[in-house]
Design a protein around this motif. Structure first.
Motif, PDB file in Angstrom:
ATOM      1  N   SER A  37      25.494  36.080  42.703  1.00 54.95           N
ATOM      2  CA  SER A  37      25.846  34.892  43.478  1.00 54.95           C
ATOM      3  C   SER A  37      26.585  33.908  42.584  1.00 54.95           C
ATOM      4  O   SER A  37      26.229  33.717  41.419  1.00 54.95           O
ATOM      5  CB  SER A  37      24.596  34.213  44.048  1.00 54.95           C
ATOM      6  OG  SER A  37      23.972  35.015  45.016  1.00 54.95           O
ATOM      7  N   TYR A  38      27.606  33.281  43.153  1.00 54.94           N
ATOM      8  CA  TYR A  38      28.359  32.237  42.456  1.00 54.94           C
ATOM      9  C   TYR A  38      28.325  30.984  43.314  1.00 54.94           C
ATOM     10  O   TYR A  38      28.682  31.013  44.498  1.00 54.94           O
ATOM     11  CB  TYR A  38      29.809  32.669  42.228  1.00 54.94           C
ATOM     12  CG  TYR A  38      30.685  31.588  41.657  1.00 54.94           C
ATOM     13  CD1 TYR A  38      30.609  31.241  40.314  1.00 54.94           C
ATOM     14  CD2 TYR A  38      31.589  30.893  42.461  1.00 54.94           C
ATOM     15  CE1 TYR A  38      31.401  30.237  39.782  1.00 54.94           C
ATOM     16  CE2 TYR A  38      32.395  29.883  41.937  1.00 54.94           C
ATOM     17  CZ  TYR A  38      32.300  29.561  40.602  1.00 54.94           C
ATOM     18  OH  TYR A  38      33.097  28.556  40.083  1.00 54.94           O
ATOM     19  N   LEU A 102      35.487  38.406  41.370  1.00 56.72           N
ATOM     20  CA  LEU A 102      34.286  38.964  41.979  1.00 56.72           C
ATOM     21  C   LEU A 102      34.606  40.105  42.933  1.00 56.72           C
ATOM     22  O   LEU A 102      35.761  40.432  43.174  1.00 56.72           O
ATOM     23  CB  LEU A 102      33.508  37.841  42.671  1.00 56.72           C
ATOM     24  CG  LEU A 102      32.955  36.791  41.706  1.00 56.72           C
ATOM     25  CD1 LEU A 102      32.370  35.603  42.454  1.00 56.72           C
ATOM     26  CD2 LEU A 102      31.905  37.403  40.780  1.00 56.72           C
ATOM     27  N   ARG A 103      33.546  40.701  43.489  1.00 58.66           N
ATOM     28  CA  ARG A 103      33.655  41.919  44.266  1.00 58.66           C
ATOM     29  C   ARG A 103      33.057  41.723  45.659  1.00 58.66           C
ATOM     30  O   ARG A 103      32.485  40.670  45.953  1.00 58.66           O
ATOM     31  CB  ARG A 103      32.916  43.048  43.526  1.00 58.66           C
ATOM     32  CG  ARG A 103      33.299  43.198  42.061  1.00 58.66           C
ATOM     33  CD  ARG A 103      32.164  43.773  41.222  1.00 58.66           C
ATOM     34  NE  ARG A 103      30.946  42.968  41.289  1.00 58.66           N
ATOM     35  CZ  ARG A 103      29.797  43.285  40.715  1.00 58.66           C
ATOM     36  NH1 ARG A 103      29.711  44.399  40.013  1.00 58.66           N
ATOM     37  NH2 ARG A 103      28.739  42.501  40.829  1.00 58.66           N
ATOM     38  N   ARG A 107      28.298  37.176  46.275  1.00 54.92           N
ATOM     39  CA  ARG A 107      28.250  36.050  47.206  1.00 54.92           C
ATOM     40  C   ARG A 107      28.856  34.812  46.551  1.00 54.92           C
ATOM     41  O   ARG A 107      28.584  34.521  45.384  1.00 54.92           O
ATOM     42  CB  ARG A 107      26.804  35.761  47.601  1.00 54.92           C
ATOM     43  CG  ARG A 107      26.641  34.640  48.626  1.00 54.92           C
ATOM     44  CD  ARG A 107      25.174  34.419  48.960  1.00 54.92           C
ATOM     45  NE  ARG A 107      25.002  33.342  49.927  1.00 54.92           N
ATOM     46  CZ  ARG A 107      23.826  32.856  50.297  1.00 54.92           C
ATOM     47  NH1 ARG A 107      22.702  33.382  49.791  1.00 54.92           N
ATOM     48  NH2 ARG A 107      23.751  31.860  51.174  1.00 54.92           N
ATOM     49  N   VAL A 108      29.680  34.078  47.320  1.00 56.07           N
ATOM     50  CA  VAL A 108      30.345  32.874  46.812  1.00 56.07           C
ATOM     51  C   VAL A 108      30.035  31.707  47.741  1.00 56.07           C
ATOM     52  O   VAL A 108      30.292  31.773  48.951  1.00 56.07           O
ATOM     53  CB  VAL A 108      31.869  33.082  46.712  1.00 56.07           C
ATOM     54  CG1 VAL A 108      32.554  31.789  46.267  1.00 56.07           C
ATOM     55  CG2 VAL A 108      32.197  34.222  45.746  1.00 56.07           C
ATOM     56  N   ALA A 130      34.097  33.598  51.424  1.00 54.77           N
ATOM     57  CA  ALA A 130      33.345  32.533  50.764  1.00 54.77           C
ATOM     58  C   ALA A 130      32.679  31.634  51.801  1.00 54.77           C
ATOM     59  O   ALA A 130      33.215  31.411  52.893  1.00 54.77           O
ATOM     60  CB  ALA A 130      34.266  31.704  49.870  1.00 54.77           C
ATOM     61  N   GLU A 131      31.517  31.107  51.446  1.00 52.44           N
ATOM     62  CA  GLU A 131      30.833  30.120  52.271  1.00 52.44           C
ATOM     63  C   GLU A 131      31.250  28.734  51.768  1.00 52.44           C
ATOM     64  O   GLU A 131      30.997  28.397  50.610  1.00 52.44           O
ATOM     65  CB  GLU A 131      29.323  30.296  52.160  1.00 52.44           C
ATOM     66  CG  GLU A 131      28.841  31.691  52.536  1.00 52.44           C
ATOM     67  CD  GLU A 131      27.398  31.917  52.141  1.00 52.44           C
ATOM     68  OE1 GLU A 131      26.569  30.989  52.311  1.00 52.44           O
ATOM     69  OE2 GLU A 131      27.100  33.025  51.641  1.00 52.44           O
TER      70      GLU A 131
END
Length: 257
Positions: A37-38, A102-103, A107-108, A130-131
């Motif tokens: 997660s980012y 990222l892949r 989660r972003v 992305a959220e």
């Protein structure tokens, strides 16, 4: 602060330091197949035009990303990829740097409170999964942490327009480090003659952070003289990641005296 807009500073030497390190840390965290997660607390608009009136007004990119040696390394690859899609003057903010690192299994989560910056951010990251939240990053990060997947990285990157923000960033970093111990917490801060960043480092000293500081030339030494990154919960290999980022930032960055 809602008055701050990063478009005036995009691609400057501090971005070279911060974004180069972000690329290398995310490469480190994604070596295994398991998702991460980012989370970012002050995302900005995500994509910048270095030929815009704002960027040309300060000229800071000319002292930063424009001086980088041609096209080697993961950071340079991401800039080239973004420019192939958005034009030769495009520059990726940290959200696009992260998304290009990222892949699908990662989660972003991005937060931006400024209404115009938030709208631009949504446009920049559409179709990328992305959220995007329009909310205060301090409140939002505390409310959402810990994310799933539990392993991950948080970037705390406020404007520091008010001096109390150093203590606020330190407290958020400490809170997240306690609440979400599986995540590495990365805090960016400016090096200024007033040395207010020393309060931030002092407040987090007992967490034994990994600190990486660089110096650079900007506006003839008026204003920022360098850039700092503080990493709580540093994963194994983070020191090598900072070293790789420093190498990718040549000849813009130099070690502090």
């Amino acid at each position: 602060m809602l008055s701050y807009q990063h478009a005036y500073h995009a691609g400057n030497p501090a971005d070279v330091h911060k974004h180069g390190a972000l690329v290398e840390l995310l490469r480190l965290l994604t070596k295994k197949d398991r998702g991460i997660s980012y989370l970012e607390t002050h995302a900005g608009r995500g994509l910048y035009d270095l030929s815009s009136d704002e960027a040309r007004k300060t000229g800071e990119a000319a002292e930063g990303v424009s001086l980088l040696a041609r096209g080697e390394g993961a950071y340079a690859d991401i800039i080239a990829r973004v420019r192939a899609e958005h034009g030769e003057h495009a520059y990726p903010g940290s959200p696009l740097v992260a998304l290009n690192s990222l892949r699908e299994q990662d989660r972003v989560v991005l937060m931006e409170k400024h209404p115009q910056e938030h709208a631009a951010l949504r446009r920049a990251v559409r179709r990328r999964g992305a959220e995007v939240h329009r909310r205060d990053g301090y409140e939002g990060a505390r409310a959402l942490a810990p994310l799933n997947p539990r392993r991950g990285l948080v970037l705390i990157d406020p404007s520091y327009e008010v001096k109390t923000e150093y203590a606020a960033a330190a407290q958020l970093a400490r809170d997240l480090h306690t609440k979400w111990p599986e995540a590495a917490i990365l805090v960016w801060y400016p090096l200024l003659p007033a040395a207010r960043h020393e309060e931030l480092l002092r407040l987090c000293a007992d967490a034994e952070p990994l600190v990486d500081e660089v110096a650079f030339d900007l506006k003839g030494g008026k204003g920022m003289t360098g850039s700092g990154l503080m990493l709580l919960g540093a994963p194994y290999g983070a020191g090598d990641a900072f070293a790789a980022a420093f190498a990718s930032g040549q000849p813009v960055l130099r070690r502090c005296a």
